[in-house]
Design a protein around this motif. Structure first.
Motif, PDB file in Angstrom:
ATOM      1  N   PRO A 196      30.536  -8.013  -6.444  1.00  0.00           N
ATOM      2  CA  PRO A 196      29.866  -7.267  -7.349  1.00  0.00           C
ATOM      3  C   PRO A 196      29.416  -6.046  -7.236  1.00  0.00           C
ATOM      4  O   PRO A 196      29.383  -5.352  -8.420  1.00  0.00           O
ATOM      5  CB  PRO A 196      28.556  -8.398  -7.542  1.00  0.00           C
ATOM      6  N   ASP A 197      29.219  -5.310  -6.254  1.00  0.00           N
ATOM      7  CA  ASP A 197      28.920  -4.056  -5.952  1.00  0.00           C
ATOM      8  C   ASP A 197      30.070  -3.297  -5.794  1.00  0.00           C
ATOM      9  O   ASP A 197      29.961  -2.068  -5.411  1.00  0.00           O
ATOM     10  CB  ASP A 197      27.788  -3.798  -5.000  1.00  0.00           C
ATOM     11  N   PHE A 198      31.324  -3.841  -5.955  1.00  0.00           N
ATOM     12  CA  PHE A 198      32.361  -2.896  -5.904  1.00  0.00           C
ATOM     13  C   PHE A 198      32.922  -2.852  -4.236  1.00  0.00           C
ATOM     14  O   PHE A 198      33.847  -2.023  -4.028  1.00  0.00           O
ATOM     15  CB  PHE A 198      32.664  -1.653  -6.537  1.00  0.00           C
ATOM     16  N   SER A 199      32.263  -3.408  -3.342  1.00  0.00           N
ATOM     17  CA  SER A 199      32.624  -3.264  -2.033  1.00  0.00           C
ATOM     18  C   SER A 199      33.964  -4.342  -1.828  1.00  0.00           C
ATOM     19  O   SER A 199      33.938  -5.062  -2.459  1.00  0.00           O
ATOM     20  CB  SER A 199      31.536  -3.691  -1.043  1.00  0.00           C
ATOM     21  N   LEU A 200      34.483  -3.861  -0.474  1.00  0.00           N
ATOM     22  CA  LEU A 200      35.744  -4.943  -0.423  1.00  0.00           C
ATOM     23  C   LEU A 200      35.366  -6.189  -0.094  1.00  0.00           C
ATOM     24  O   LEU A 200      34.457  -6.594   0.768  1.00  0.00           O
ATOM     25  CB  LEU A 200      36.543  -4.271   0.832  1.00  0.00           C
ATOM     26  N   ASP A 201      36.266  -7.274  -0.661  1.00  0.00           N
ATOM     27  CA  ASP A 201      35.733  -8.569  -0.481  1.00  0.00           C
ATOM     28  C   ASP A 201      36.935  -9.031   0.541  1.00  0.00           C
ATOM     29  O   ASP A 201      37.908  -9.315   0.300  1.00  0.00           O
ATOM     30  CB  ASP A 201      36.020  -9.612  -1.483  1.00  0.00           C
ATOM     31  N   LEU A 202      36.573  -9.010   1.735  1.00  0.00           N
ATOM     32  CA  LEU A 202      37.476  -8.877   3.133  1.00  0.00           C
ATOM     33  C   LEU A 202      38.147 -10.398   3.238  1.00  0.00           C
ATOM     34  O   LEU A 202      39.171 -10.639   3.403  1.00  0.00           O
ATOM     35  CB  LEU A 202      36.599  -8.572   4.416  1.00  0.00           C
ATOM     36  N   GLU A 203      37.095 -11.427   2.549  1.00  0.00           N
ATOM     37  CA  GLU A 203      37.954 -12.687   2.641  1.00  0.00           C
ATOM     38  C   GLU A 203      38.874 -13.124   1.592  1.00  0.00           C
ATOM     39  O   GLU A 203      39.958 -13.907   1.700  1.00  0.00           O
ATOM     40  CB  GLU A 203      36.614 -13.835   2.428  1.00  0.00           C
ATOM     41  N   ALA A 204      38.743 -12.294   0.144  1.00  0.00           N
ATOM     42  CA  ALA A 204      39.615 -12.433  -0.590  1.00  0.00           C
ATOM     43  C   ALA A 204      40.771 -11.633  -0.304  1.00  0.00           C
ATOM     44  O   ALA A 204      41.946 -12.164  -0.566  1.00  0.00           O
ATOM     45  CB  ALA A 204      38.939 -12.005  -2.017  1.00  0.00           C
ATOM     46  N   LEU A 205      40.566 -10.605   0.290  1.00  0.00           N
ATOM     47  CA  LEU A 205      42.092  -9.621   0.737  1.00  0.00           C
ATOM     48  C   LEU A 205      42.697 -10.599   1.811  1.00  0.00           C
ATOM     49  O   LEU A 205      43.950 -10.632   1.704  1.00  0.00           O
ATOM     50  CB  LEU A 205      41.449  -8.422   1.349  1.00  0.00           C
ATOM     51  N   GLU A 206      41.917 -11.226   2.879  1.00  0.00           N
ATOM     52  CA  GLU A 206      42.643 -12.103   3.783  1.00  0.00           C
ATOM     53  C   GLU A 206      43.548 -12.941   3.066  1.00  0.00           C
ATOM     54  O   GLU A 206      44.652 -13.116   3.439  1.00  0.00           O
ATOM     55  CB  GLU A 206      41.576 -12.474   4.676  1.00  0.00           C
ATOM     56  N   LYS A 207      43.015 -13.737   2.026  1.00  0.00           N
ATOM     57  CA  LYS A 207      43.680 -14.750   1.728  1.00  0.00           C
ATOM     58  C   LYS A 207      44.860 -14.297   0.616  1.00  0.00           C
ATOM     59  O   LYS A 207      45.859 -15.021   0.512  1.00  0.00           O
ATOM     60  CB  LYS A 207      42.621 -15.650   0.761  1.00  0.00           C
ATOM     61  N   ALA A 208      44.638 -13.078   0.159  1.00  0.00           N
ATOM     62  CA  ALA A 208      45.746 -12.573  -0.616  1.00  0.00           C
ATOM     63  C   ALA A 208      46.884 -12.232   0.059  1.00  0.00           C
ATOM     64  O   ALA A 208      48.054 -11.966  -0.390  1.00  0.00           O
ATOM     65  CB  ALA A 208      45.231 -11.254  -1.513  1.00  0.00           C
ATOM     66  N   ILE A 209      46.910 -11.934   1.552  1.00  0.00           N
ATOM     67  CA  ILE A 209      47.834 -11.614   2.306  1.00  0.00           C
ATOM     68  C   ILE A 209      48.687 -12.491   2.663  1.00  0.00           C
ATOM     69  O   ILE A 209      48.271 -13.538   3.344  1.00  0.00           O
ATOM     70  CB  ILE A 209      47.362 -10.656   3.489  1.00  0.00           C
ATOM     71  N   GLY A 210      50.095 -12.504   2.420  1.00  0.00           N
ATOM     72  CA  GLY A 210      50.951 -13.636   2.481  1.00  0.00           C
ATOM     73  C   GLY A 210      52.380 -13.068   3.202  1.00  0.00           C
ATOM     74  O   GLY A 210      52.527 -11.925   3.396  1.00  0.00           O
ATOM     75  N   PRO A 211      53.310 -14.164   3.007  1.00  0.00           N
ATOM     76  CA  PRO A 211      54.704 -13.824   3.508  1.00  0.00           C
ATOM     77  C   PRO A 211      55.329 -12.479   2.825  1.00  0.00           C
ATOM     78  O   PRO A 211      56.131 -12.255   3.468  1.00  0.00           O
ATOM     79  CB  PRO A 211      55.357 -14.981   3.424  1.00  0.00           C
ATOM     80  N   ARG A 212      55.066 -12.465   1.729  1.00  0.00           N
ATOM     81  CA  ARG A 212      55.697 -11.464   0.978  1.00  0.00           C
ATOM     82  C   ARG A 212      55.065 -10.052   1.120  1.00  0.00           C
ATOM     83  O   ARG A 212      55.432  -8.917   0.448  1.00  0.00           O
ATOM     84  CB  ARG A 212      56.179 -11.657  -0.590  1.00  0.00           C
TER      85      ARG A 212
END
Length: 395
Positions: free
Chosen positions: A151-167
């Motif tokens: 909500p404060d526009f800081s990085l959501d590291l958990e969401a970024l980690e989940k988004a990183i995949g095989p492609r």
């Protein structure tokens, strides 16, 4: 008929264009001195004196080779000047061979994606985001993957980690950030780097970190932007002189490759080739010579800081919620209700803003405070009336 992809782009990229056109209409009808135009991030602070002096000196030389072709990566002396600048900013020794002069930061991002992406490769980046990022990725047959921030526009590291995949091929970040003005702190950069290192091991291939830094030196309250190079070897930094020297129309920037980049020589060769075959050929010769002489100069950032403080005081008085910008020259307040409707109500007060949905964040507006203080002050009562109208409509 135009290409279907471009037709789609015209729809998706239309918000800033619409606001620009609406601004022209309002200025023609009411006079430019009555319209408060916060729609465009076009720096209006004069270039520092070193720029004018260097330009006069260059033009006085009046020799044909001043404008001649050079190696596609740029003049050796200009690359050397950029390497010295980047070494100071990143705290990691960078050589001239690891720097490529580009047609602005946009040209830099495009040669990176041309060099790195195979069809279907994904580029992950935080949302909200600069509106062109998706287009740049798709230019080179990649797939953009926006990931929401906190909500404060800081990085959501958990969401970024989940988004990183095989492609996934790369993660793209921008700090100080357009449109929010956030600076990602050292601990977030370190955390993101750890994620990329672990994912690279798990996937058994290199994941790249691309840092888009055209606002690196436009920071407030004594803050500093952390070094990407100190945290992650497979990283590239993109820079520009559009903002820090107020030279947006000269289209001059650079890409720097981490000196410990895996297969660095191949990456550099690919970037240099992409610079040529995308039609840039090379960064403008005169602009290269100019920034080589002014690499450490900087506009008067205190002007932007005063404007930020003034606009934030107006937004607070109007009752809008926002995160105070730490750098760049944008503020991204939350709107009471629909962001497009709020922009329409602002236009009734002769105030121009861009709906947040154009940056992947509905329910916000972007305000660019690279306008004079008189214009900012003139918007005060209009913001108050607009907020009151929006809240009345929402009841």
């Amino acid at each position: 008929m135009i290409a279907a992809q471009i037709k789609d782009y015209l729809e998706r990229a239309s918000w800033i264009r619409r606001m620009f056109e609406e601004g022209a209409r309002l200025k023609a009808r009411y006079g430019a001195d009555r319209v408060c135009d916060f729609s465009l991030g076009n720096p209006d602070v004069p270039p520092p004196p070193e720029v004018s002096q260097a330009l006069r000196e260059l033009l006085s030389e009046d020799r044909p080779e001043l404008h001649a072709y050079m190696p596609n990566a740029g003049f050796p002396f200009a690359r050397e000047a950029m390497a010295e600048k980047i070494t100071r900013e990143q705290g990691v020794p960078v050589s001239a061979e690891e720097v490529i002069l580009t047609c602005g930061a946009a040209g830099g991002l495009n040669i990176i994606f041309k060099a790195l992406l195979d069809p279907g490769d994904e580029v992950v980046f935080p949302s909200p985001f600069f509106v062109e990022y998706g287009f740049y990725v798709e230019n080179h047959r990649g797939v953009p993957r926006p990931v929401p921030t906190r909500p404060d526009f800081s990085l959501d590291l958990e969401a970024l980690e989940k988004a990183i995949g095989p492609r996934t091929k790369a993660v793209l970040i921008n700090s100080p950030h357009n449109p929010t003005g956030r600076i990602y702190p050292e601990e977030d950069i370190a955390g993101l780097s750890r994620i990329l290192q672990e994912k690279s091991r798990t996937l058994n291939r290199t994941l790249y970190l691309v840092s888009d830094e055209p606002y690196r030196n436009l920071v407030f309250d004594g803050r500093k932007v952390p070094s990407i190079f100190q945290h992650y070897p497979a990283s590239l930094v993109v820079g520009s002189f559009s903002k820090e020297l107020s030279l947006p129309g000269e289209r001059i920037g650079f890409v720097a490759v981490h000196p410990e980049m895996p297969e660095k020589d191949s990456v550099l060769a690919a970037l240099i080739l992409a610079n040529r075959i995308l039609g840039f050929v090379n960064a403008p010769a005169l602009a290269q010579r100019l920034v080589a002489r002014c690499a450490t100069a900087l506009v008067d950032v205190s002007v932007y800081e005063r404007r930020r403080d003034l606009l934030c005081s107006i937004l607070e008085e109007a009752g809008l919620e926002f995160i105070r910008p730490e750098g760049a020259f944008y503020v991204f307040p939350r709107t009471p209700g629909d962001d497009v409707e709020f922009c329409r109500l602002l236009q009734e007060e002769l105030i121009l803003a861009v709906p947040g949905r154009g940056f992947g964040a509905p329910g916000h507006i972007r305000l660019a405070f690279c306008v004079d203080e008189a214009t900012i002050e003139r918007s005060r009562e209009g913001f108050k009336r607009t907020v009151e109208k929006a809240r009345t409509q929402g009841r």
